[in-house]
Write an enzyme that holds these catalytic residues in place. Structure first.
Site, PDB file in Angstrom:
ATOM      1  N   ASN A  10       0.837  -1.124   0.095  1.00  0.00           N
ATOM      2  CA  ASN A  10      -0.013   0.100   0.001  1.00  0.00           C
ATOM      3  C   ASN A  10       0.825   1.344  -0.248  1.00  0.00           C
ATOM      4  O   ASN A  10       1.281   1.520   1.149  1.00  0.00           O
ATOM      5  CB  ASN A  10      -0.872  -0.131   1.179  1.00  0.00           C
ATOM      6  CG  ASN A  10      -1.796   1.201   1.297  1.00  0.00           C
ATOM      7  OD1 ASN A  10      -1.606   2.076   0.494  1.00  0.00           O
ATOM      8  ND2 ASN A  10      -2.208   1.243   2.744  1.00  0.00           N
ATOM      9  N   SER A  69       3.506  -2.238  10.346  1.00  0.00           N
ATOM     10  CA  SER A  69       5.051  -2.407  10.509  1.00  0.00           C
ATOM     11  C   SER A  69       5.667  -3.470   9.993  1.00  0.00           C
ATOM     12  O   SER A  69       6.573  -4.247  10.882  1.00  0.00           O
ATOM     13  CB  SER A  69       5.547  -1.715  11.920  1.00  0.00           C
ATOM     14  OG  SER A  69       4.972  -0.455  12.008  1.00  0.00           O
ATOM     15  N   GLU A  99      -6.800   4.738   7.528  1.00  0.00           N
ATOM     16  CA  GLU A  99      -6.675   6.372   7.362  1.00  0.00           C
ATOM     17  C   GLU A  99      -7.675   6.845   6.693  1.00  0.00           C
ATOM     18  O   GLU A  99      -8.244   8.028   6.965  1.00  0.00           O
ATOM     19  CB  GLU A  99      -5.205   6.315   6.636  1.00  0.00           C
ATOM     20  CG  GLU A  99      -3.812   6.211   7.382  1.00  0.00           C
ATOM     21  CD  GLU A  99      -2.638   5.601   6.775  1.00  0.00           C
ATOM     22  OE1 GLU A  99      -2.663   5.622   5.557  1.00  0.00           O
ATOM     23  OE2 GLU A  99      -1.764   5.268   7.263  1.00  0.00           O
ATOM     24  N   GLU A 102      -5.367  -4.878  10.480  1.00  0.00           N
ATOM     25  CA  GLU A 102      -4.154  -3.704  10.780  1.00  0.00           C
ATOM     26  C   GLU A 102      -4.354  -3.031  12.091  1.00  0.00           C
ATOM     27  O   GLU A 102      -5.258  -2.445  11.985  1.00  0.00           O
ATOM     28  CB  GLU A 102      -4.214  -2.975   9.744  1.00  0.00           C
ATOM     29  CG  GLU A 102      -3.964  -3.418   8.280  1.00  0.00           C
ATOM     30  CD  GLU A 102      -3.316  -2.458   7.188  1.00  0.00           C
ATOM     31  OE1 GLU A 102      -2.246  -2.599   6.961  1.00  0.00           O
ATOM     32  OE2 GLU A 102      -4.087  -1.240   6.933  1.00  0.00           O
ATOM     33  N   GLY A 143       2.590   2.325  10.642  1.00  0.00           N
ATOM     34  CA  GLY A 143       3.661   3.425  10.516  1.00  0.00           C
ATOM     35  C   GLY A 143       4.438   3.922  11.881  1.00  0.00           C
ATOM     36  O   GLY A 143       4.980   4.895  11.811  1.00  0.00           O
TER      37      GLY A 143
END
Ligand code: PGA
Length: 262
Positions: free
Chosen positions: A9, A221, A104, A176, A182
């Protein structure tokens, strides 16, 4: 045994030259690692919308197969929705996958469970060969309050309520945990496995075959040095990779972990 899927992604990163170079670089490395045979797992890249067409073209000229997916799509098929991209458009470009409900999108663009379910449903009724990747996961606050399963179940139930279990046939779910995206913090393979098992059992209550066959990705991550341990878990069928998908070396390293296990 389920095939592993390694999905990148790119989020809002990249350029024309980056798109061409990343895809040819990853293809070369994956082909080398696989030897004579085609890779025994699937590779997917999800570039920003403006680069999807080039990504498909570039992928088509490689010796290994790399699928292309969009990062988001409208729930409407066409019309006065300025700035949106439709399912027919991404299909027209040759996309085979679409990410839906990434955290997000949920957090910065207020995508609700209901909207994500509408997009999922639109995708399934538009073209059953376009694979929706439903992203789910809890925040740090929710995890600390012991609500991981409640949140993940709610996010999946919203979609189940709209499309039924049949709508999950051939789809992908990416778990996730938001606190691992991140941040450099990864869920341990055991922590991730527990949630994956929970998701598969939740689906199993509706249909054992769909639950057995669905690919459940872990995201947050993932790096070359933790991918193998994560992908080795019984209910983890690959990864959705953000930061590490932007570099040939690290994305190829993650692909190699999949190649080793598959
Ligand atoms: P990350 O992102 O690998 O950079 O943590 C994963 C994702 O958001 O899909």
């Amino acid at each position: 045994m389920r095939r592993l899927l390694v999905a990148g992604n790119w989020k809002m990163n990249g350029s024309l030259s980056f798109t061409a170079e990343l895809i040819s670089g990853v293809a070369a490395r994956a082909s080398h690692a696989a030897g004579q045979n085609p890779p025994n797992y699937d590779i997917l890249v999800c570039p920003p919308a403006p680069y999807l067409g080039l990504a498909v073209e570039q992928s088509n000229s490689q010796s290994v197969s790399i699928a292309v997916g969009a990062q988001n799509v409208s729930s409407h098929l066409k019309g006065a929705f300025t700035g949106e991209t439709s399912l027919p458009m991404i299909a027209d470009l040759g996309c085979e996958y679409v990410l839906l409900g990434h955290s997000e999108r949920r957090e910065y663009y207020q995508e609700s469970d209901v909207l994500v379910a509408e997009k999922f449903s639109a995708c399934r009724s538009f073209d059953s060969s376009l694979v929706p990747v439903l992203c789910v996961g809890e925040s740090l606050e929710e995890r600390e309050a012991g609500k991981t399963e409640i949140v993940v179940a709610r996010q999946i139930q919203a979609v189940l309520g709209k499309v039924g279990i049949a709508g999950f046939k051939g789809a992908v779910i990416a778990y996730e945990p938001v606190w691992a995206i991140g941040t450099g913090k990864t869920a341990s393979p055991e922590e991730a496995q527990l949630v994956h098992e929970f998701i598969r059992n939740l689906l199993r209550d509706h249909d054992a075959k769909v639950a057995e066959e669905i690919q459940l990705l872990y995201g947050g991550s993932v790096k070359p040095d933790n991918a193998e341990q994560l992908f080795a878990q019984t209910d983890i069928d690959g990864g959705l990779i953000g930061g590490a998908s932007l570099d040939v070396e690290s994305f190829a390293g993650i692909c190699e972990a999949a190649q080793k296990l598959a």
